[in-house]
Motif scaffolding. Structure first.
Motif, mmCIF file in Angstrom:
data_model
loop_
_atom_site.group_PDB
_atom_site.id
_atom_site.type_symbol
_atom_site.label_atom_id
_atom_site.label_comp_id
_atom_site.label_asym_id
_atom_site.label_seq_id
_atom_site.Cartn_x
_atom_site.Cartn_y
_atom_site.Cartn_z
ATOM 1 N N ARG A 164 0.829 -1.208 0.008
ATOM 2 C CA ARG A 164 0.018 0.025 0.219
ATOM 3 C C ARG A 164 0.984 1.336 0.076
ATOM 4 N N GLN A 165 0.350 2.280 -0.690
ATOM 5 C CA GLN A 165 1.002 3.574 -0.531
ATOM 6 C C GLN A 165 0.193 4.703 -0.145
ATOM 7 N N HIS A 166 0.281 5.089 0.964
ATOM 8 C CA HIS A 166 -0.663 6.052 1.667
ATOM 9 C C HIS A 166 0.113 7.583 2.221
ATOM 10 N N ILE A 175 -7.076 8.910 -1.673
ATOM 11 C CA ILE A 175 -8.243 8.820 -2.364
ATOM 12 C C ILE A 175 -9.345 8.076 -1.471
ATOM 13 N N ASP A 176 -10.489 8.802 -1.404
ATOM 14 C CA ASP A 176 -11.429 7.768 -0.571
ATOM 15 C C ASP A 176 -12.076 6.840 -1.496
ATOM 16 N N TYR A 204 -6.898 3.718 -11.046
ATOM 17 C CA TYR A 204 -5.620 3.160 -11.164
ATOM 18 C C TYR A 204 -4.794 3.556 -9.731
ATOM 19 N N PRO A 205 -4.760 4.994 -9.512
ATOM 20 C CA PRO A 205 -3.958 5.322 -8.505
ATOM 21 C C PRO A 205 -4.779 4.917 -7.110
ATOM 22 N N TYR A 206 -5.887 4.526 -7.276
ATOM 23 C CA TYR A 206 -6.417 4.019 -5.932
ATOM 24 C C TYR A 206 -6.113 2.564 -5.775
ATOM 25 N N MET A 207 -5.901 1.817 -6.813
ATOM 26 C CA MET A 207 -5.410 0.535 -6.628
ATOM 27 C C MET A 207 -4.169 0.384 -6.414
ATOM 28 N N VAL A 208 -3.478 1.415 -6.546
ATOM 29 C CA VAL A 208 -1.826 1.461 -6.090
ATOM 30 C C VAL A 208 -2.085 1.775 -4.818
#
Length: 306
Positions: A164-166, A175-176, A204-208
Motif C-alpha cells: 500500500r502507498q498512503h 483517495i476515498d 489506477y491510483p486508488y488501486m496502487v
C-alpha cells in the motif's frame, strides 16, 4: 493521417468491443502496410482506444503503418480471462479475411507489431509471448512479428503492486473509496472503455494506494497472479518473445522501470533479440507530449518490416 474507421471486432457477454484503424494514403493491394496494434494503459481498469498520442496518430503517413488501436473490457467487471479473450479476439481479427477485406487488401497481415503503454504494454507482451492464455483456458493467438512495450507493467506480484502507498507519490492525498466505488463494483455492468476525464480515471491510483491489482483482476478466477508474470516465464525457457523494443523512463513512479528491466534481462539471458531505450529523467506517459517522436522505435520497426 487518413480517415479513422471503426470496427466492432468482437461482442463478449453482450459488450461490443471496437477498434479504430487508419491506413497510409499510399497503402493498397500492391503496397500493403504493416500493422501497428496499440493498446491503451490504465492498469486494465480504465482508458480508451481513442487516447492515441501524437506519434501514433502520425504513424500511418510518417512511417507507412496501418495504425490499429483496440479496446478491451475493463476490470473488475471483467476479470483477466475475459480481457485475455478480448486481446486474442483482436489478433484473430487482424489476421482474418474479414480485416483484409475491410481494408481492401491494403494490409500485410504477416507483419503485425504489437505495442501499448503501461498495462497496454503488458498486453502486448502477453500476446507476444503467449504467457497467461493457457491459465485462462484459451489457445494463444498467432504471434506477432514483434512487440514494442512502452513503460510497461509486466508483473503484478512486484512489491509496487502488493504494498500500500498512503498516499500515492503523485496524488499526495488519500483517495476515498467512495470516489471510485461505483467503478470497482464487480457486479456493475461491463464496459470496454472509459473516457479520460471520467471519475473512473482515479481507479489506477486508488488501486496502487490500496494494492488491489491482483484482487481486481483475478478475484474468483482461481488463477495465481504469477501466471501473467513475463520475466519469470521467459527465464523458464517455456515461453519466448519475438524481437522486442522496450522504452521506459528512469523516474517513472506509476510503473517502476524495473518492470521493463526484469524482462529485458530475462530476454538477454536467453539470447533473444531485445532493445531497451532508457530515457533519463523521464516519467510515465511521457509520449503524451508531442516532442517525443520515438524515432528509435519507429526506425527499428521500419527495419523489421522491410
Amino acid at each position: 493521417m487518413t480517415d479513422l474507421k471503426t470496427v466492432v471486432f468482437a461482442q463478449h457477454d453482450g459488450v461490443d468491443i471496437a477498434l479504430d484503424y487508419s491506413l497510409p494514403k499510399s497503402a493498397g493491394p500492391d503496397h500493403k502496410a504493416p500493422i501497428l496494434l496499440w493498446f491503451h494503459g490504465g492498469g486494465l481498469l480504465q482508458g480508451t482506444r481513442t487516447c492515441a498520442w501524437s506519434h501514433l496518430v502520425s504513424a500511418p503517413e510518417k512511417h507507412g503503418l496501418c495504425l490499429v488501436t483496440a479496446d478491451y473490457r475493463l476490470a473488475p467487471q471483467t476479470r483477466m480471462p475475459g480481457i485475455m479473450a478480448d486481446i486474442k479476439a483482436v489478433m484473430d481479427y487482424l489476421v482474418s479475411p474479414a480485416f483484409l477485406s475491410e481494408t481492401n487488401h491494403a494490409v500485410d497481415q504477416s507483419k503485425i507489431i504489437v505495442s501499448g503503454g503501461s498495462a497496454g504494454g503488458w498486453l502486448a507482451l502477453l500476446l507476444g509471448s503467449g504467457v497467461g492464455f493457457e491459465a485462462c483456458g484459451l489457445q494463444p493467438p498467432a504471434k506477432p512479428l514483434a512487440v514494442a512495450p512502452l513503460y510497461a507493467m509486466t508483473d503484478i506480484t512486484d512489491r509496487f503492486f502488493t504494498t500500500r502507498q498512503h498516499p500515492v507519490s503523485y496524488i499526495k492525498r488519500i483517495i476515498d473509496h467512495a470516489e471510485v466505488a461505483p467503478y470497482l463494483d464487480p457486479k456493475a455492468p461491463q464496459s470496454s472503455w472509459s473516457a479520460l476525464d471520467s471519475p473512473r480515471s482515479k481507479c489506477y491510483p486508488y488501486m496502487v494506494q490500496e494494492s488491489l491489482e491482483q484482487e481486481l483482476l483475478l478475484d474468483g478466477t482461481g488463477i495465481p497472479p504469477e501466471a501473467f508474470s513475463i520475466a519469470p516465464a521467459i527465464a523458464s525457457g517455456q515461453f519466448s518473445l519475438p524481437p522486442s523494443y522496450f522504452v521506459h523512463g528512469t523516474i517513472d513512479d506509476k510503473v517502476p522501470i524495473r518492470q521493463s528491466q526484469d524482462v529485458v534481462d530475462a530476454c538477454k539471458a536467453r539470447g533473444l533479440d531485445v532493445t531497451f531505450e532508457v530515457l533519463e529523467g523521464v516519467d510515465h506517459l511521457f509520449d503524451m507530449d508531442a516532442k517525443y517522436t520515438l524515432d528509435g522505435m519507429y526506425a527499428w520497426i521500419s527495419e523489421l518490416v522491410q
